[in-house]
Design an enzyme around this catalytic site. Structure first.
Site, PDB file in Angstrom:
ATOM      1  N   ASP A  39       4.377   6.054  -0.378  1.00 46.68           N
ATOM      2  CA  ASP A  39       4.415   6.134   0.466  1.00 46.68           C
ATOM      3  C   ASP A  39       5.295   5.218   1.772  1.00 46.68           C
ATOM      4  OD1 ASP A  39       3.956   3.763  -1.193  1.00 46.68           O
ATOM      5  OD2 ASP A  39       2.565   3.303   0.872  1.00 46.68           O
TER       6      ASP A  39
ATOM      7  N   GLU B 248       1.422   2.080  -1.959  1.00 45.26           N
ATOM      8  CA  GLU B 248       1.999   0.446  -2.025  1.00 45.26           C
ATOM      9  C   GLU B 248       2.272  -0.546  -0.913  1.00 45.26           C
ATOM     10  OE1 GLU B 248       5.548  -2.636  -3.489  1.00 45.26           O
ATOM     11  OE2 GLU B 248       5.270  -1.229  -1.783  1.00 45.26           O
TER      12      GLU B 248
HETATM   13 ZN    ZN Z   1       9.170  -0.228  -1.719  1.00 48.90          ZN
END
Ligand code: ZN
Length: 378
Positions: A79, A140
Site C-alpha cells: 500500500d 502498513e
Molecule cells: Zn513504507
C-alpha cells in the site's frame, strides 16, 4: 550483474498502479501473477476480510535452489499513502519522481522492485540459495494493520529483512514501542457572562493538565506529544468538552508505561484541582482516556545472525552498511514481536509521504546488489 533496464521497467509497472491503503486489489493481482510466474507459491491470507481491504497479505514461498538451509523472509508493503489516484512515474536523469500531483509510492515499491530483481538475478545466474519467503503486507501506512493481522502460521522464517526505510547502505535494528492516547475532559457549560460560576471549563482543565505534563523528548529513549486538541462551542459559553490526542514512544517498555501513566495522572490531577461547589454539590470535570498499543518495540542485537549476514554481505561487495536505531514503528516491529528477527533495510526512497518523493535507479541497483549477496550467503 543487475539488469538496470529490467528494474526500471519493473518499478515503472509497480509505481503506475495506484494502491492506497485498503484499495490494494489491483497491485495485489499484479503481484500474484508476477511472483507466481517467477516460481513462487503464493498464498493470500484472510487479513483483507478482517480489516476491510481489497486484498489480504501475500506470502510467497520460493523453494531452495541448490542450497538447503533455514528460510529467509524478505518483506515489503504494497500500500501507499495518499494522494495516490492517477499516479504516473517519471524518469529523469536516472531519478524517478511522480508526474506531480501524487506521491510516487517508492515507499514501498522500490523495495518490491529490488526484491523481484534480486530473485531474477539469482535465478538467471544460477546462484545457489536457500528457501525464501517474500511477505507483502497491506495497510502498513494505516497502523500496520496488515502485519497485525498476518497469518504467521504460514511463515517458517525466523529471520528477515523488511525493505522499508529511506537511505542506502543502512539497516535499522532498534525501534521504539508506542502508545496512542486519547483524552476527553467533560466540564459543565454555563453562560460565560451571566453565570460563569455555574460552569467548569474543560479548556482550563486541559491547560492545567498540560502545564504540569512532561512532553517532547523525555530522555534519550523516550518521546511524548499531544498532537491535536479541539473543544469548546462559542466565546460566550464556558467550554464543556475538550478532546486531546497524543502519543508516547520509548525504546524501553517500562518507560513507555511510566510516561503513559504520567500523562493520565496530569489530567486526573488537573480535574481534581478544578473541583468546586455548585448548588451545594461538589463537582469536578470528568476525564476519560483511552490507551491503544500502537506497536511493540523491536531490538535486534548487534551480534545476531541477521546483522552478521547483512554486514558480511555488504563487506563482500565493498559496501559498508550502517546499523542504527530509528524513532518510528513499522511492520518489522510486528515481525520481531512474533519471533522473526527482522532488520529494516534502506531502499533508496527519499522524501516519502510527499509529492516530492523520489528514488534513483542507481540506489535501487545498489540495494539489489546487496540483496543478491545476502541471498547467496543466507
Ligand atoms: Zn513504507
Amino acid at each position: 550483474m543487475i539488469n538496470r533496464q529490467r528494474i526500471v521497467e519493473e518499478f515503472t509497472r509497480l509505481a503506475s498502479i495506484a494502491s492506497p491503503s485498503f484499495r490494494e486489489g489491483a497491485i495485489s493481482r499484479y503481484l500474484v501473477n508476477r511472483l507466481g510466474e517467477m516460481g513462487g507459491e503464493v498464498i493470500m491470507d484472510a487479513a483483507g476480510k478482517q480489516i476491510g481491504s481489497e486484498s489480504g497479505n501475500l506470502i510467497v514461498s520460493f523453494p531452495a535452489a541448490g542450497k538447503e538451509g533455514p528460510p529467509l523472509m524478505l518483506s515489503v508493503h504494497m500500500d501507499m499513502v495518499e494522494p495516490a489516484d492517477g499516479v504516473e512515474p517519471v524518469l529523469n536523469d536516472d531519478v524517478f519522481t511522480s508526474a506531480g500531483s501524487t506521491v510516487l509510492g517508492a515507499d514501498d515499491k522500490a523495495g518490491i522492485a529490488e526484491i523481484i530483481e534480486a530473485l531474477e538475478v539469482v535465478r538467471e545466474r544460477a546462484i545457489a540459495r536457500g528457501p525464501v519467503e517474500v511477505v507483502i503486507t497491506v495497510c502498513e501506512e494505516v497502523g500496520l494493520l496488515g502485519a497485525k493481522h498476518l497469518d504467521f502460521s504460514k511463515i517458517r522464517s525466523r529471520r528477515g529483512l523488511a525493505l522499508d526505510t529511506s537511505g542506502v547502505d543502512l539497516a535499522i535494528h532498534r525501534a521504539p514501542c508506542a502508545n496512542k492516547l486519547r483524552f476527553e475532559i467533560i466540564g459543565r457549560e454555563a453562560h460565560a457572562g451571566i453565570a460563569p460560576e455555574r460552569g467548569i471549563s474543560a479548556i482550563e482543565a486541559a491547560a492545567r493538565a498540560i502545564e504540569r505534563m512532561k512532553l517532547g523528548r523525555i530522555d534519550e529513549e523516550t518521546t511524548a506529544n499531544l498532537g491535536t486538541i479541539r473543544g469548546g462551542q462559542a466565546v460566550n459559553i464556558v467550554a464543556k468538552q475538550v478532546i486531546l490526542e497524543g502519543e508516547a514512544r520509548s525504546h524501553d517498555p517500562a518507560k513507555l508505561e511510566d510516561q503513559t501513566e504520567h500523562m493520565i495522572a496530569c489530567f486526573t490531577a488537573a480535574a481534581r484541582s478544578m473541583e468546586k461547589v455548585i448548588d451545594g454539590r461538589t463537582v469536578a470535570p470528568e476525564v476519560r482516556w483511552e490507551v491503544i498499543s500502537d506497536y511493540p518495540m523491536m531490538h535486534v542485537p548487534l551480534d545476531s545472525p541477521i546483522v552478521r549476514l547483512v554486514s558480511a554481505s555488504a563487506r563482500a561487495i565493498g559496501h559498508e552498511v550502517e546499523i542504527r536505531a530509528a524513532g518510528g514503528g513499522s511492520d518489522a516491529n510486528i515481525f520481531n514481536a512474533h519471533g522473526i528477527e527482522t532488520l529494516i533495510l534502506g531502499t533508496g526512497m527519499t522524501n516519502v509521504h510527499t509529492v516530492d518523493e523520489s528514488v534513483s535507479v542507481n540506489d535501487m541497483v545498489r540495494v539489489t546488489e546487496l540483496l543478491v549477496e545476502v541471498l547467496r550467503r543466507a
